[in-house]
Design an enzyme around this catalytic site. Structure first.
Site, PDB file in Angstrom:
ATOM      1  N   ASP A 133       0.857  -1.195   0.000  1.00 31.35           N
ATOM      2  CA  ASP A 133       0.000   0.000   0.000  1.00 31.35           C
ATOM      3  C   ASP A 133       0.889   1.240   0.000  1.00 31.35           C
ATOM      4  OD1 ASP A 133      -3.026   0.790   1.825  1.00 31.35           O
ATOM      5  OD2 ASP A 133      -1.719   2.112   0.698  1.00 31.35           O
ATOM      6  N   ASP A 137      -3.423   2.250  -5.541  1.00 30.30           N
ATOM      7  CA  ASP A 137      -2.180   2.263  -4.756  1.00 30.30           C
ATOM      8  C   ASP A 137      -2.010   1.038  -3.877  1.00 30.30           C
ATOM      9  OD1 ASP A 137      -3.860   2.753  -2.470  1.00 30.30           O
ATOM     10  OD2 ASP A 137      -2.216   3.866  -1.555  1.00 30.30           O
ATOM     11  N   GLU A 138      -2.834   0.032  -4.087  1.00 33.66           N
ATOM     12  CA  GLU A 138      -2.856  -1.070  -3.131  1.00 33.66           C
ATOM     13  C   GLU A 138      -3.069  -2.389  -3.866  1.00 33.66           C
ATOM     14  OE1 GLU A 138      -6.056  -0.343  -0.410  1.00 33.66           O
ATOM     15  OE2 GLU A 138      -5.989  -2.385   0.354  1.00 33.66           O
TER      16      GLU A 138
END
Ligand code: DCP
Ligand code: MG
Length: 373
Positions: free
Chosen positions: A16, A111-112
């Site tokens: 993350d 983003d993860e």
């Protein structure tokens, strides 16, 4: 409950990015570095923060907070609008790094992602080593930091990635899982959010060990259909696979008005714009759906949805507007003013056989707990 039969053989990494949108903005503008910054909408347009830099978090700023409140709390805040194109580009870059290690990548948002590296392309045996390498390469290639969690399932890997955030790594090996989960605050369990947490706490369930102590009957009362899933989590068992792509189940668009709408014809005009966006998306992805949902948030923030499923596919603006007009009548929009309207289509079909794989996922579906449903 049984604590045996927990599969501890897999190696899962959860990655993350740290303060993602804000970190990108600080990277690209040196004058922003080290300063409280947030990415979001303007305070005079009822904007909200998408995220805040760690410097801004020191003032209590966080995602989804209204920009107005944020500026009150932190008068020197640098507030910038989002640049999704750049975020998508970085997302692609980190994705290509992941792909050098495994194809079992499940992106959760830009983003993860979860990586299943049980068998990996490098023949590496240490999940920790891979996580460190991936973090280092992300920093070298994007100039941004990421945090990672390593464990034998998704639940623990995700919890772990949060522990040494920002720019940190945390590993939960199988032999430490039990003690870790016993002490884990209930709000950190998958699907247990801000609303459910205080309710469970009020029942004396504040950490993993309390969950473990519940009888199967009580679990059933509290968690309904998800009882077995939560009982599993309490014992460190989570067999959800890392699923390489998402298949979108619905597509929607919504908008918050700068001034509440009280006029039905204005609402219909707004709904038409939203419907066109949804139709465009469906056309681009060569798909269509059967269920239309109208979302209405009244000026007092109370929110309701009304849906209609039809036997033939929803493919035209005329069809959508007929349904929406009918659905709007089922709300109190004629008598109350409205702050937000949303339109979504679900039960999507894929006529070409091509699955609509998307590059952005809506917020994690929250599990409906029977007690609180
Ligand atoms: N985001 C958003 N609206 C939200 C939450 C997040 O638009 N309610 C966007 C902005 C974030 C990005 O998604 O930068 C990633 O979300 P995260 O929850 O991972 O938050 P951050 O990466 O910003 O911070 P961190 O992961 O360091 O806590
Ligand atoms: Mg993040």
């Amino acid at each position: 409950m049984v604590s045996t039969n927990v599969n501890t053989q897999r190696k899962i990494i959860h990655i993350d990015m740290d303060a993602f949108y804000a970190a990108v903005e600080q990277r690209d503008n040196p004058a922003y570095q080290g300063k409280p910054l947030a990415v979001g909408g303007s305070p005079d347009k009822r904007g909200v923060l998408a995220t805040a830099s760690y410097e801004a978090r020191a003032f209590g700023l966080h995602s989804a907070m209204s920009s107005f409140r944020a500026v009150q709390r932190c008068p020197h805040l640098i507030l910038v609008p989002p640049r999704f194109e750049v975020y998508r580009q970085v997302s692609q870059q980190i994705r290509s790094i992941f792909q050098e290690y495994t194809d079992l990548i499940e992106p959760v948002s830009l983003d993860e992602a979860y990586l299943d590296i049980t068998e990996n392309k490098r023949g590496m045996t240490s999940g920790t080593r891979i996580a460190e390498e991936v973090r280092r390469r992300i920093q070298e290639e994007t100039g941004l930091t990421a945090s990672a969690g390593v464990s034998y399932n998704k639940f623990l890997a995700k919890v772990a990635s949060d522990i040494n955030k920002p720019n940190g790594l945390f590993v939960i090996p199988p032999e430490r899982a039990n003690v870790f989960i016993d002490q884990l605050p209930i709000g950190k369990f998958y699907g247990i959010g801000q609303k459910t947490t205080p309710r469970l706490q009020a029942l004396g369930i504040s950490q993993g060990s309390d969950l473990k102590a519940l009888s199967p009957e009580r679990m059933k009362e509290l968690f309904g259909k998800s009882a077995a899933f939560y009982a599993g989590l309490a014992y460190g068992q989570d067999d959800r696979p890392v699923e390489p792509t998402w298949i979108r189940k619905s597509v929607g668009a919504e908008t918050t008005f700068e001034q509440d709408l009280a006029d039905r014809s204005k609402m219909l005009t707004a709904l038409q714009g939203l419907s066109e966006e949804v139709l465009n998306w469906m056309n681009r992805h060569r798909t269509f759906g059967y269920t239309l949902t109208l979302k209405v948030k009244y000026s007092n923030f109370q929110q309701i949805t009304r849906s209609k499923t039809q036997e033939t596919p929803i493919k035209t603006i005329i069809n959508m507007m007929q349904l929406l007009s009918m659905l709007l009548t089922l709300t109190q929009a004629d008598n109350r003013s409205v702050r937000l309207l949303g339109v979504s289509v679900s039960r999507l079909a894929h006529p070409t056989g091509a699955l609509a794989v998307i590059d952005r996922l809506p917020a994690e579906e929250s599990r409906q707990l029977k007690l609180f449903g």
